[in-house]
Design a protein around this motif. Structure first.
Motif, short mmCIF file in Angstrom:
data_model
loop_
_atom_site.label_atom_id
_atom_site.label_comp_id
_atom_site.label_asym_id
_atom_site.label_seq_id
_atom_site.Cartn_x
_atom_site.Cartn_y
_atom_site.Cartn_z
N MET A 291 61.73 -10.94 79.93
CA MET A 291 61.50 -11.24 78.52
C MET A 291 60.62 -12.49 78.36
O MET A 291 60.47 -13.29 79.29
N TYR A 292 60.06 -12.62 77.16
CA TYR A 292 59.34 -13.84 76.83
C TYR A 292 60.33 -14.97 76.64
O TYR A 292 61.49 -14.76 76.23
N VAL A 293 59.88 -16.19 76.91
CA VAL A 293 60.76 -17.35 76.82
C VAL A 293 61.34 -17.51 75.42
O VAL A 293 62.51 -17.87 75.25
N LYS A 294 60.54 -17.21 74.40
CA LYS A 294 61.05 -17.38 73.02
C LYS A 294 62.27 -16.49 72.78
O LYS A 294 63.19 -16.87 72.03
N ASP A 295 62.30 -15.30 73.39
CA ASP A 295 63.47 -14.42 73.26
C ASP A 295 64.62 -14.92 74.13
O ASP A 295 65.79 -14.86 73.73
N PHE A 296 64.29 -15.42 75.31
CA PHE A 296 65.30 -15.96 76.22
C PHE A 296 66.04 -17.12 75.57
O PHE A 296 67.28 -17.22 75.64
N LEU A 297 65.30 -17.99 74.88
CA LEU A 297 65.90 -19.19 74.30
C LEU A 297 66.77 -18.89 73.08
O LEU A 297 67.55 -19.75 72.65
N LEU A 298 66.66 -17.69 72.53
CA LEU A 298 67.55 -17.30 71.43
C LEU A 298 69.00 -17.17 71.90
O LEU A 298 69.93 -17.34 71.11
N GLY A 299 69.16 -16.88 73.19
CA GLY A 299 70.53 -16.67 73.70
C GLY A 299 70.91 -17.60 74.83
O GLY A 299 71.99 -17.44 75.42
#
Length: 309
Positions: A291-299
């Motif tokens: 996944m992209y980091v922006k999606d990773f950082l959501l969780g």
């Protein structure tokens, strides 16, 4: 020409398709034996075998191509030339001497650089700006034969081993079709390789993908690109493997311990290295999808100062 074609993986399929399309007679396709794969452990044909079956071609799958009965079968085919692309077995001198135009190899580098098994990955790992394909007259050495024709292409800043693989795969297909009539008409002058300029590259292993954060940001970025798609560049975050799929070198000095998180924002985070910072754009935590980091950082919460090992 009457051709015996030897190849096994995906890289070897487009040259076979192109030679058929160009009207050459493929008298046999030689490929590796079917290998067990997946959970079922059932034998699976190579990509080249699947292509040969589609075209109704004669298929040979010797465990060892140098065995006497295999050599005799090859002689009986009365081929003009043997064309080889990532076959996976070394040809003996007896096999090399069978066809009247000898054996030629499609090699994915500008020889004599990167003789061996992993030229595509190595040119990225070393930060090269160009690469290409060499059509080479084979001899008993490992990629040491005379050069017949080459084609060079640039390595783009966003090229990975995967994207470069595809480019060189199709380039090799075009180049062998260009070379064959010129070989038949004696229009190519073999050029001996300069051994003093030769470099060698072995097979890629999984442990080569481990990131050393003491290296420079640039060197680590080459690793990320060169190990994509396999085995991937990886590090560890809180004891779990973290694969880094896409990263960018920042023109910024490191301001902390190599491997420490320097900054975190909603879309990316940066890591200190031995020289400079690396911005992480796409990743995959153990047990999770890519996944992209922006999606990773959501969780997942990352903090400045956290350490990647």
């Amino acid at each position: 020409m009457k051709i015996v074609y030897m190849g096994t993986p995906d890289f070897s399929v487009p040259p076979l398709e192109k030679m058929i399309e160009a009207g050459h007679e493929i008298v046999a396709v030689v490929t590796q034996p079917d290998k067990p794969k997946g959970r079922s452990n059932q034998p699976v044909p190579s990509p080249v075998k699947e292509c040969a079956l589609k075209h109704g071609l004669k298929i040979m799958q010797p465990k060892k191509i140098r065995e006497a009965e295999v050599v005799e079968e090859l002689k009986a085919l009365n081929a003009d030339i043997f064309v080889v692309a990532a076959f996976g077995q070394i040809l003996s001198q007896e096999v090399l001497d069978i066809p009247r135009f000898g054996c030629v190899n499609i090699h994915a580098s500008l020889l004599p650089r990167y003789r061996g098994a992993a030229p595509i990955q190595m040119c990225i790992l070393n930060g090269d700006k160009t690469t290409g394909v060499t059509i080479m007259q084979m001899n008993a050495g490992m990629d040491t034969g005379d050069i017949l024709i080459t084609k060079e292409i640039p390595i783009e800043d966003d090229d990975t081993a995967g994207t470069l693989f595809d480019k060189l795969m199709y380039l090799g297909a075009d180049l062998i079709v260009e070379a064959l009539p010129r070989i038949e008409n004696s229009e190519l002058t073999p050029i001996p390789q300069n051994d003093a300029e030769a470099t060698k590259c072995g097979k890629i292993s999984k442990d080569m993908g481990q990131i050393n954060w003491n290296d420079s940001a640039e060197k680590i970025s080459f690793l990320v690109r060169g190990m994509n798609p396999w085995p991937s560049a990886y590090t560890r975050l809180n004891g779990k493997m973290l694969k880094i799929w896409t990263a960018k070198v920042l023109k910024k000095n490191a301001d902390g311990t190599p491997g420490s998180i320097a900054t975190v924002n909603k879309d990316t985070f940066t890591v200190n290295t031995g020289n400079g910072q690396l911005e992480i754009l796409e990743l995959q935590l153990e047990g999770k999808k890519r996944m992209y980091v922006k999606d990773f950082l959501l969780g997942y919460t990352l903090n400045v100062g956290d350490i990647l090992e």
